[in-house]
Design a protein around this motif. Structure first.
Motif, short mmCIF file in Angstrom:
data_model
loop_
_atom_site.label_atom_id
_atom_site.label_comp_id
_atom_site.label_asym_id
_atom_site.label_seq_id
_atom_site.Cartn_x
_atom_site.Cartn_y
_atom_site.Cartn_z
N ARG A 46 0.85 -1.19 0.00
CA ARG A 46 0.00 0.00 0.00
C ARG A 46 0.89 1.25 0.00
O ARG A 46 2.01 1.26 0.50
CB ARG A 46 -0.96 -0.02 1.19
CG ARG A 46 -0.29 -0.03 2.57
CD ARG A 46 -0.15 1.36 3.13
NE ARG A 46 0.42 1.35 4.47
CZ ARG A 46 1.70 1.55 4.72
NH1 ARG A 46 2.57 1.66 3.72
NH2 ARG A 46 2.14 1.61 5.97
N ALA A 47 0.37 2.34 -0.56
CA ALA A 47 1.18 3.53 -0.77
C ALA A 47 1.39 4.34 0.50
O ALA A 47 2.44 4.95 0.70
CB ALA A 47 0.54 4.41 -1.84
N THR A 48 0.37 4.36 1.38
CA THR A 48 0.46 5.11 2.63
C THR A 48 -0.67 4.65 3.54
O THR A 48 -1.51 3.85 3.13
CB THR A 48 0.36 6.63 2.38
OG1 THR A 48 0.62 7.34 3.59
CG2 THR A 48 -1.02 7.01 1.84
N ASP A 49 -0.69 5.12 4.77
CA ASP A 49 -1.79 4.80 5.66
C ASP A 49 -3.05 5.51 5.18
O ASP A 49 -2.98 6.65 4.70
CB ASP A 49 -1.48 5.23 7.09
CG ASP A 49 -0.48 4.30 7.77
OD1 ASP A 49 -0.54 3.09 7.50
OD2 ASP A 49 0.36 4.79 8.55
N PRO A 50 -4.23 4.87 5.34
CA PRO A 50 -5.47 5.46 4.81
C PRO A 50 -5.74 6.87 5.29
O PRO A 50 -6.17 7.72 4.50
CB PRO A 50 -6.55 4.49 5.30
CG PRO A 50 -5.85 3.18 5.43
CD PRO A 50 -4.46 3.52 5.89
N TRP A 51 -5.47 7.16 6.55
CA TRP A 51 -5.83 8.47 7.08
C TRP A 51 -4.90 9.58 6.56
O TRP A 51 -5.22 10.77 6.68
CB TRP A 51 -5.84 8.46 8.61
CG TRP A 51 -4.50 8.68 9.26
CD1 TRP A 51 -3.55 7.73 9.50
CD2 TRP A 51 -3.98 9.91 9.74
NE1 TRP A 51 -2.46 8.30 10.10
CE2 TRP A 51 -2.70 9.65 10.27
CE3 TRP A 51 -4.46 11.23 9.79
CZ2 TRP A 51 -1.89 10.63 10.83
CZ3 TRP A 51 -3.66 12.21 10.36
CH2 TRP A 51 -2.38 11.92 10.87
N GLU A 52 -3.78 9.18 5.93
CA GLU A 52 -2.86 10.17 5.38
C GLU A 52 -2.89 10.21 3.85
O GLU A 52 -1.99 10.75 3.22
CB GLU A 52 -1.43 9.87 5.85
CG GLU A 52 -1.23 10.10 7.33
CD GLU A 52 0.22 9.90 7.77
OE1 GLU A 52 0.71 10.74 8.55
OE2 GLU A 52 0.85 8.94 7.33
N SER A 53 -3.94 9.65 3.25
CA SER A 53 -4.01 9.59 1.79
C SER A 53 -3.95 10.96 1.14
O SER A 53 -3.49 11.11 0.01
CB SER A 53 -5.30 8.87 1.36
OG SER A 53 -5.32 7.55 1.83
N HIS A 54 -4.43 11.97 1.85
CA HIS A 54 -4.45 13.32 1.28
C HIS A 54 -3.08 13.99 1.32
O HIS A 54 -2.86 15.02 0.70
CB HIS A 54 -5.45 14.20 2.05
CG HIS A 54 -5.09 14.40 3.49
ND1 HIS A 54 -5.06 13.36 4.39
CD2 HIS A 54 -4.72 15.51 4.18
CE1 HIS A 54 -4.71 13.82 5.59
NE2 HIS A 54 -4.49 15.13 5.48
#
Length: 336
Positions: free
Chosen positions: A168-176
């Motif tokens: 996965r590219a990053t944690d979901p809560w930091e997608s922005h």
């Protein structure tokens, strides 16, 4: 009952804190961070004791109406063990303080093995961690590798393993804030770091990994090609995987065709945050050809290390000297 402190109340820290609260043989005495936003405010709503890592952080927390019980040193003075869940490299800086105060500590997989000299995976090396001063919980991907390959090894089926990881590219809560879009980013080194990391727990594993970062945030996906020690049956392989209580066999033909559908299932099960502590391995995709085994599974990067951390607390503090009993106790408390 041992007094446990959590340093860093982020993605892993908040989950570890909640898991500690579910145990009947350890006390969560406080969480410590530098943040003053909604994250630590939620910890205050849960009535966790809040400590500030710096004076500046304490002032900011107080300005937001958060009751601050003390600083990090105050928390460490009353702790038997600290679980450090701070971002990569910060924990390594905190180690000097832990050692100075003669307090046991657990680090997460972002830190190097050499920082503690011991890396932990409950089903592999619980006994070697008993009463140690420190250990490191290996990363989410490495944890999954150890669970699955060790299950095959226990059944005397594993010769060597080659795996490809879609990360996965990053944690979901930091997608922005970051991540990638419309691209795939292969990790430059072969092997990728997960294979050698698994060997810090089990040096005898013959494993090579490659990794690719992909534009999604829900989980990691692994594909594995295993050279077996002998020709065998699918049933024997599945029975080997069933020896791990933290591998969940799932079926593609039951609608679990993707990481989002798997996530939805765990949310429906009532898991906090929809967390999946297990490795979700497709049993109907698993295939054997001659002496080769092929399978795939999904890893919840935010949750898989949580039960491992609880077991490591018991091992280091000596609360429980039987790894099997600790694993069962942790599983029961978390609904595994």
């Amino acid at each position: 009952m041992k007094n446990i402190a959590v340093i860093g109340y982020g993605v892993i820290g908040k989950r570890v804190a909640d898991a500690i609260k579910r145990q009947d043989d350890m006390n969560l005495i406080g969480v410590c961070d530098v943040i003053s936003d909604w994250r630590i405010q939620n910890a205050a709503r849960k009535e966790y004791a809040i400590y500030a890592a710096t004076q500046e952080a304490a002032d900011k927390m107080k300005s937001e109406g958060i009751s601050v019980k003390g600083n990090m040193s105050d928390l460490l003075k009353i702790a038997d063990l600290v679980v450090d869940c701070t971002p990569k490299n910060i924990a390594a800086e905190n180690v000097t303080l832990y050692k100075k105060q003669n307090i046991k500590f657990i680090l997460q997989g972002g830190e190097k093995h050499e920082t503690t000299g011991h890396s932990f995976s409950a089903e592999n090396n619980y006994q070697s961690a008993i009463n140690l001063d420190a250990t490191r919980i290996v990363s989410c991907n490495t944890t999954s590798i150890l669970r699955t390959l060790s299950a095959l090894k226990r059944a005397h089926l594993l010769d060597y393993a080659r795996g490809t990881l879609l990360r996965r590219a990053t944690d979901p809560w930091e997608s922005h804030l970051g991540g990638i879009m419309n691209t795939l980013v292969p990790e430059k080194s072969i092997p990728s770091h997960q294979g050698p990391d698994a060997q810090t727990v089990d040096p005898d594993l013959d494993v090579i990994t490659t990794a690719i970062k992909v534009p999604q945030t829900l989980s990691h996906l692994h594909y594995w090609n295993i050279k077996l020690t002998k020709q065998t049956t699918k049933e024997e392989v599945l029975n080997a995987f069933k020896t791990s209580s933290r591998i969940k066999l799932i079926r593609y033909d039951q609608g679990l065709v993707s990481n989002n559908t798997i996530k939805e299932m765990f949310m429906d099960m009532g898991r906090p945050w929809g967390d999946m502590y297990e490795v979700a391995l497709w049993e109907d995709m698993l295939m054997i050809q001659g002496d080769e085994l092929f399978y795939a599974y999904v890893v919840d990067n935010q949750a898989i290390v949580v039960p491992e951390t609880i077991d490591a607390i018991r091992a280091l503090t000596g609360i429980e000297t039987d790894g099997v009993k600790s694993i069962l106790k942790t599983n029961n408390s978390l609904g595994i």
